[in-house]
Write a protein that holds these residues in place. Sequence first.
Motif, short mmCIF file in Angstrom:
data_model
loop_
_atom_site.label_atom_id
_atom_site.label_comp_id
_atom_site.label_asym_id
_atom_site.label_seq_id
_atom_site.Cartn_x
_atom_site.Cartn_y
_atom_site.Cartn_z
N UNK A 240 0.65 -1.35 -0.08
CA UNK A 240 0.01 0.04 -0.24
C UNK A 240 0.70 1.13 0.07
N UNK A 241 1.87 1.29 0.49
CA UNK A 241 2.72 2.37 0.86
C UNK A 241 2.27 3.56 1.68
N UNK A 242 2.63 4.51 1.98
CA UNK A 242 2.01 5.60 2.91
C UNK A 242 2.30 7.01 2.06
N UNK A 243 1.26 7.85 2.52
CA UNK A 243 1.45 8.97 1.92
C UNK A 243 2.57 9.87 2.53
N UNK A 244 3.00 10.84 1.57
CA UNK A 244 4.51 11.66 2.07
C UNK A 244 3.93 13.07 2.81
N UNK A 245 4.28 13.20 3.76
CA UNK A 245 3.81 14.62 4.55
C UNK A 245 4.54 15.76 3.69
#
Length: 747
Positions: A240-245
């Motif tokens: 899924x990955x993760x959003x980048x702040x």
Amino acid sequence: MTLAPTVTLGAAAWRFGSPAAILLLVAVPFVVALLWFGFERARRGLLTFAGTTPQNSKPGVARAGLKIALVAAGLSSLMLALARPQADPVEETVNVRGRDVVFILDVSRSMLSRDAVPNRLARAKLWINDLVNTLQGDRVGLVAFAGAAVVKCPLTLDYGFFRMALDELSPASVPRGGTLIGDAIRKAMSDVFEPGPGRYRDIVLITDGEDQGSFPAEAAKQAAEQGVRLIVIGIGSEIEGAPVPAGEKSDTRYLEYQGERVRSRLDETTLAKIAEAATRAAGDSGGGGVFLNVGTGTINLDKVYHDLAGSSEKREVETKSNVVYRELFPYFLVIAALCLAVEPTIGGRRRISSPKSAAVSPSFSRPMAAAVALICAVIPARAAEPASPASAAPTGTVAPVAPAPPMGADALYNSGRELFLAGKYSEAAERFRSADLESRDPELSARARFNLGQSLLKETSPQEGKPIDPALAKARLEEAAQAFRSAFEARPGDTEAARNVEIARRMLKDLEEQQEKQKQQQQQQSDKDQKNDGKSGEDQDQQGQNGDQQQKQDGKSAQQHQQNSDKLKDLAKQQSQAADQSQKASEQQNPEQREQEQQKAQNQQESVNKQTQQQKQKSTASAGEQAKQKMDEAQKEQQAASDALKKGDNKKAEQHQRNAADLLNEAAQSEEKAAQEAKQSQDQKQGQEQKQGQGKDQAKNEQAKEEKPKYNETASQLLDKERRERDARQQVLRALRGRPVPVEKDW
């Protein structure tokens, strides 16, 4: 090493460790002169004031001289202790042996993603710090990289300076964004390590991958040929990955590209190629490569490093010849403390006795002593007597109550704990909040904030069947998240506080979704009631809206089943790769290489087990019964494979892994079939709705035949074509909704 000059006294050699402190003895005569001057001035002033008047005592010269001598001796001993006198020298030779370890850390913005708590970069710093705490005699260096590589700490034995450089790392530590792993490895080889080949050097690379054409495999090959061992650690979610702040301290803003959030995933393929290239190029040079796929979990980097590289050959870093002296300053400190403690006990005045005063004193002191004793006995008794009726408060009035003394921070904290255990969460929260405000101890404040968050979370759960106000619950959850965040900022190593921050946020999000759903249901019920009061034509419109809603639900169900199918296919592919790794380990003849391959297979299997468990938890509500059954069977096969790998039975582990891959593929096919069925149901309902719409239009046309002209057939055909194209576009958007847009940039 240059030694301080020694002075021989009798049979023992001695010296001062800090000879500059001896200069402080120059101040002692001035202190003595100042004290004697003060004594003489006080004595002369008393003689001038009293004159020939008889006195019971007067300043004593001998007593003053003794007091000044004690002060001078105490100060002199204290200053000699500061000079650190030493004696009995013993020469010692120490050989320092160790390896050179360079840490290469990715500081690109994608390392701020929070799929690892608190984020990937902070988690990597904790790993490195734990490893450095266990090193002895090893030189360490630090290289930070993103779009460029920068040496933050050269090879050094000063671990304190290394930790300071490590704490300051952030995405702003490098001048350009991106991810160039190959350039970072080449930077370490050229600017950190000593030139030429060697057998005592290690590189620990921590990154989430996503290289941008810097040829990292070639750089790893060159490093391994020069005897460098590479330990590559991958961090981040693979599927899924993760959003980048958007920033280092941003909690709500994320990077977006073409209207979609940018998600960062672990590039396992690139990192595995780097370790494989280093292993193939090692030969007899002493180098090699190891890839550890940590994902979103954790790792004991100190234990892993000592298992992989700690037993390797070490070189002699440095030879020290030290002369050790026995410290004598504690004796001088004791002398100084005794002198300065005895001096205040000696009085400065000498008593003068006379025959007259001696004859009068006994007869005069007894009555005075009796009077003083009588007064001391009477005053407390009068104070303890109750007030007389005449002086009492009038009937009907209440005497004021003395205020209770305020409670301290410790007492407030303990009282809050007792109330929390008793189930009085609201009162406990108030006590913890007051303890945080009153405390001056950072540790106590951090614990009070943590317990405040726990109390607020308990308040949000309904107790004894009594519902809680949604607005009040939302406010308490927001305050709980803030309390846990403050506790984590006070104690950065508190992983429990970080986990509770996420729990509070998740509960807050669930509450908001529940409120939104209730609003939608209320709005739908209101619309339905209004349309029930209307005509039959409006009822048909309401049925059409319900059909659209059911059609949307079918489309959403088809999308969820398709997403589950894609993720299960990815897991099956990874499970097959893990089986290939087990087969490779079983075919390896070299014991050392077999152990390394087996460790890789075990790490890959643990990663697949964790991702399968996460997928099962996420798809509990959306997956079909057959898919759930297949996933359960696959998990049993995965657990059997992990047990076999731990026992060293690679062939048995491979068989279980193949079975797990087949079961995951069957679960994916089941979900894909469910998606097709939901899509067919959606199409059927859509066709029925179109037929109903056409019948409705035909009835309206017949009813208004006498009043309105017929519709133009060409215009009707154009409208139908436009409706079909709009429906097709909506289906495409539903299929793509929720999937991240592929981005070819590094953030």
